[in-house]
Design a protein around this motif. Structure first.
Motif, PDB file in Angstrom:
ATOM      1  N   MET A 272      48.439  28.154  40.953  1.00 33.13           N
ATOM      2  CA  MET A 272      47.363  28.347  41.904  1.00 33.13           C
ATOM      3  C   MET A 272      47.019  29.842  41.979  1.00 33.13           C
ATOM      4  N   ILE A 273      45.734  30.069  42.154  1.00 27.57           N
ATOM      5  CA  ILE A 273      45.276  31.442  42.348  1.00 27.57           C
ATOM      6  C   ILE A 273      44.489  31.506  43.654  1.00 27.57           C
ATOM      7  N   THR A 274      44.230  32.716  44.125  1.00 30.65           N
ATOM      8  CA  THR A 274      43.461  32.911  45.342  1.00 30.65           C
ATOM      9  C   THR A 274      42.080  33.439  44.993  1.00 30.65           C
ATOM     10  N   LEU A 275      41.053  32.797  45.552  1.00 29.13           N
ATOM     11  CA  LEU A 275      39.666  33.229  45.411  1.00 29.13           C
ATOM     12  C   LEU A 275      39.125  33.511  46.802  1.00 29.13           C
ATOM     13  N   THR A 276      38.194  34.445  46.884  1.00 25.69           N
ATOM     14  CA  THR A 276      37.546  34.757  48.153  1.00 25.69           C
ATOM     15  C   THR A 276      36.072  34.409  48.049  1.00 25.69           C
ATOM     16  N   PHE A 277      35.557  33.766  49.090  1.00 28.05           N
ATOM     17  CA  PHE A 277      34.138  33.456  49.194  1.00 28.05           C
ATOM     18  C   PHE A 277      33.583  34.121  50.435  1.00 28.05           C
ATOM     19  N   ILE A 278      32.476  34.818  50.282  1.00 26.98           N
ATOM     20  CA  ILE A 278      31.759  35.349  51.432  1.00 26.98           C
ATOM     21  C   ILE A 278      30.669  34.332  51.733  1.00 26.98           C
ATOM     22  N   GLU A 279      30.822  33.643  52.843  1.00 25.66           N
ATOM     23  CA  GLU A 279      29.902  32.572  53.210  1.00 25.66           C
ATOM     24  C   GLU A 279      28.580  33.148  53.712  1.00 25.66           C
ATOM     25  N   PRO A 280      27.523  32.321  53.773  1.00 23.07           N
ATOM     26  CA  PRO A 280      26.221  32.815  54.236  1.00 23.07           C
ATOM     27  C   PRO A 280      26.259  33.498  55.607  1.00 23.07           C
ATOM     28  N   SER A 281      27.213  33.121  56.446  1.00 26.83           N
ATOM     29  CA  SER A 281      27.358  33.749  57.766  1.00 26.83           C
ATOM     30  C   SER A 281      27.938  35.155  57.682  1.00 26.83           C
TER      31      SER A 281
ATOM     32  N   VAL B  96      34.136  25.427  51.855  1.00 27.92           N
ATOM     33  CA  VAL B  96      33.375  26.683  51.860  1.00 27.92           C
ATOM     34  C   VAL B  96      31.916  26.370  52.204  1.00 27.92           C
ATOM     35  N   ALA B  97      31.392  27.049  53.203  1.00 25.04           N
ATOM     36  CA  ALA B  97      30.017  26.831  53.664  1.00 25.04           C
ATOM     37  C   ALA B  97      29.008  27.335  52.636  1.00 25.04           C
ATOM     38  N   GLY B  98      27.929  26.564  52.455  1.00 28.18           N
ATOM     39  CA  GLY B  98      26.834  26.992  51.594  1.00 28.18           C
ATOM     40  C   GLY B  98      26.881  26.494  50.179  1.00 28.18           C
ATOM     41  N   ILE B  99      27.957  25.822  49.788  1.00 27.31           N
ATOM     42  CA  ILE B  99      28.050  25.254  48.438  1.00 27.31           C
ATOM     43  C   ILE B  99      27.855  23.749  48.570  1.00 27.31           C
TER      44      ILE B  99
ATOM     45  N   ALA C 198      21.879  23.951  40.865  1.00 31.89           N
ATOM     46  CA  ALA C 198      22.124  25.329  41.306  1.00 31.89           C
ATOM     47  C   ALA C 198      22.470  25.438  42.783  1.00 31.89           C
ATOM     48  N   THR C 199      22.953  24.346  43.406  1.00 34.91           N
ATOM     49  CA  THR C 199      23.368  24.435  44.806  1.00 34.91           C
ATOM     50  C   THR C 199      24.806  24.937  44.952  1.00 34.91           C
ATOM     51  N   CYS C 200      25.374  25.413  43.860  1.00 31.31           N
ATOM     52  CA  CYS C 200      26.687  26.068  43.897  1.00 31.31           C
ATOM     53  C   CYS C 200      26.565  27.524  43.437  1.00 31.31           C
ATOM     54  N   HIS C 201      25.342  28.043  43.484  1.00 33.59           N
ATOM     55  CA  HIS C 201      25.025  29.410  43.041  1.00 33.59           C
ATOM     56  C   HIS C 201      25.769  30.429  43.902  1.00 33.59           C
ATOM     57  N   CYS C 202      26.495  31.317  43.240  1.00 32.72           N
ATOM     58  CA  CYS C 202      27.181  32.420  43.907  1.00 32.72           C
ATOM     59  C   CYS C 202      26.954  33.700  43.106  1.00 32.72           C
ATOM     60  N   LEU C 203      27.154  34.807  43.779  1.00 32.14           N
ATOM     61  CA  LEU C 203      27.150  36.108  43.114  1.00 32.14           C
ATOM     62  C   LEU C 203      28.593  36.553  42.969  1.00 32.14           C
ATOM     63  N   VAL C 204      28.937  37.104  41.829  1.00 31.33           N
ATOM     64  CA  VAL C 204      30.276  37.636  41.625  1.00 31.33           C
ATOM     65  C   VAL C 204      30.285  39.052  42.195  1.00 31.33           C
ATOM     66  N   VAL C 205      31.058  39.237  43.248  1.00 29.96           N
ATOM     67  CA  VAL C 205      31.138  40.533  43.922  1.00 29.96           C
ATOM     68  C   VAL C 205      32.206  41.398  43.262  1.00 29.96           C
ATOM     69  N   GLU C 206      33.308  40.761  42.921  1.00 28.39           N
ATOM     70  CA  GLU C 206      34.427  41.492  42.323  1.00 28.39           C
ATOM     71  C   GLU C 206      35.220  40.536  41.452  1.00 28.39           C
ATOM     72  N   ALA C 207      35.570  40.982  40.255  1.00 28.61           N
ATOM     73  CA  ALA C 207      36.368  40.147  39.353  1.00 28.61           C
ATOM     74  C   ALA C 207      37.268  41.041  38.503  1.00 28.61           C
ATOM     75  N   PRO C 208      38.475  40.560  38.206  1.00 31.45           N
ATOM     76  CA  PRO C 208      39.336  41.309  37.298  1.00 31.45           C
ATOM     77  C   PRO C 208      38.653  41.485  35.942  1.00 31.45           C
ATOM     78  N   ASP C 209      39.038  42.493  35.204  1.00 29.20           N
ATOM     79  CA  ASP C 209      38.409  42.806  33.920  1.00 29.20           C
ATOM     80  C   ASP C 209      38.336  41.617  32.969  1.00 29.20           C
TER      81      ASP C 209
ATOM     82  N   VAL D  12      28.387  33.504  48.432  1.00 30.21           N
ATOM     83  CA  VAL D  12      27.627  32.266  48.359  1.00 30.21           C
ATOM     84  C   VAL D  12      26.148  32.557  48.579  1.00 30.21           C
ATOM     85  N   VAL D  13      25.315  32.050  47.689  1.00 28.02           N
ATOM     86  CA  VAL D  13      23.871  32.174  47.843  1.00 28.02           C
ATOM     87  C   VAL D  13      23.419  30.903  48.552  1.00 28.02           C
ATOM     88  N   GLY D  14      23.420  30.940  49.875  1.00 28.33           N
ATOM     89  CA  GLY D  14      23.077  29.759  50.667  1.00 28.33           C
ATOM     90  C   GLY D  14      21.586  29.493  50.643  1.00 28.33           C
TER      91      GLY D  14
END
Length: 105
Positions: free
Chosen positions: A1-10, A33-36, A47-58, A102-104
């Motif tokens: 398991m890994i940890t992911l962070t989502f910034i919700e529309p709120s 997760v809200a907005g997906i 495209a109702t699961c559209h997100c922007l990648v804010v930060e990702a490992p190399d 999340v691109v809500g």
């Protein structure tokens, strides 16, 4: 398991656990997760699961496919350089710590 962070529309940050091999969309919807909306169930059509990648490992995310790019280009939301459809990204151990916005709709 890994940890992911989502910034919700709120603007709230949501930390979730994701299993290797499942799609990021499935992990996000299972965690509530809200907005997906995931209206097409992961078929790369809505495209109702559209997100922007804010930060990702190399070594984090795989390259975007042509199909994913086509779907993103024809959504009502403006495609950005960091846009991704989370249904098209299988979870890998290299993604631990990745942050999505999340691109809500």
């Amino acid at each position: 398991m890994i940890t992911l962070t989502f910034i919700e529309p709120s603007g709230a940050s949501r930390y979730i656990q994701a299993a290797i091999g499942e799609s990021i969309m499935h992990a996000a919807t299972a965690a509530g997760v809200a907005g997906i909306a995931a209206e097409c169930g992961g078929a790369c059509m809505c495209a109702t699961c559209h997100c922007l990648v804010v930060e990702a490992p190399d070594a984090g995310l795989p390259e975007m496919s042509e199909t994913e790019r086509d779907v993103l280009e024809f959504t009502s939301d403006e495609m950005q350089e960091t846009s991704r459809l989370t249904c098209q990204i299988p979870v890998a151990d290299t993604m631990d710590g990745t942050v999505f916005k999340v691109v809500g709709r």
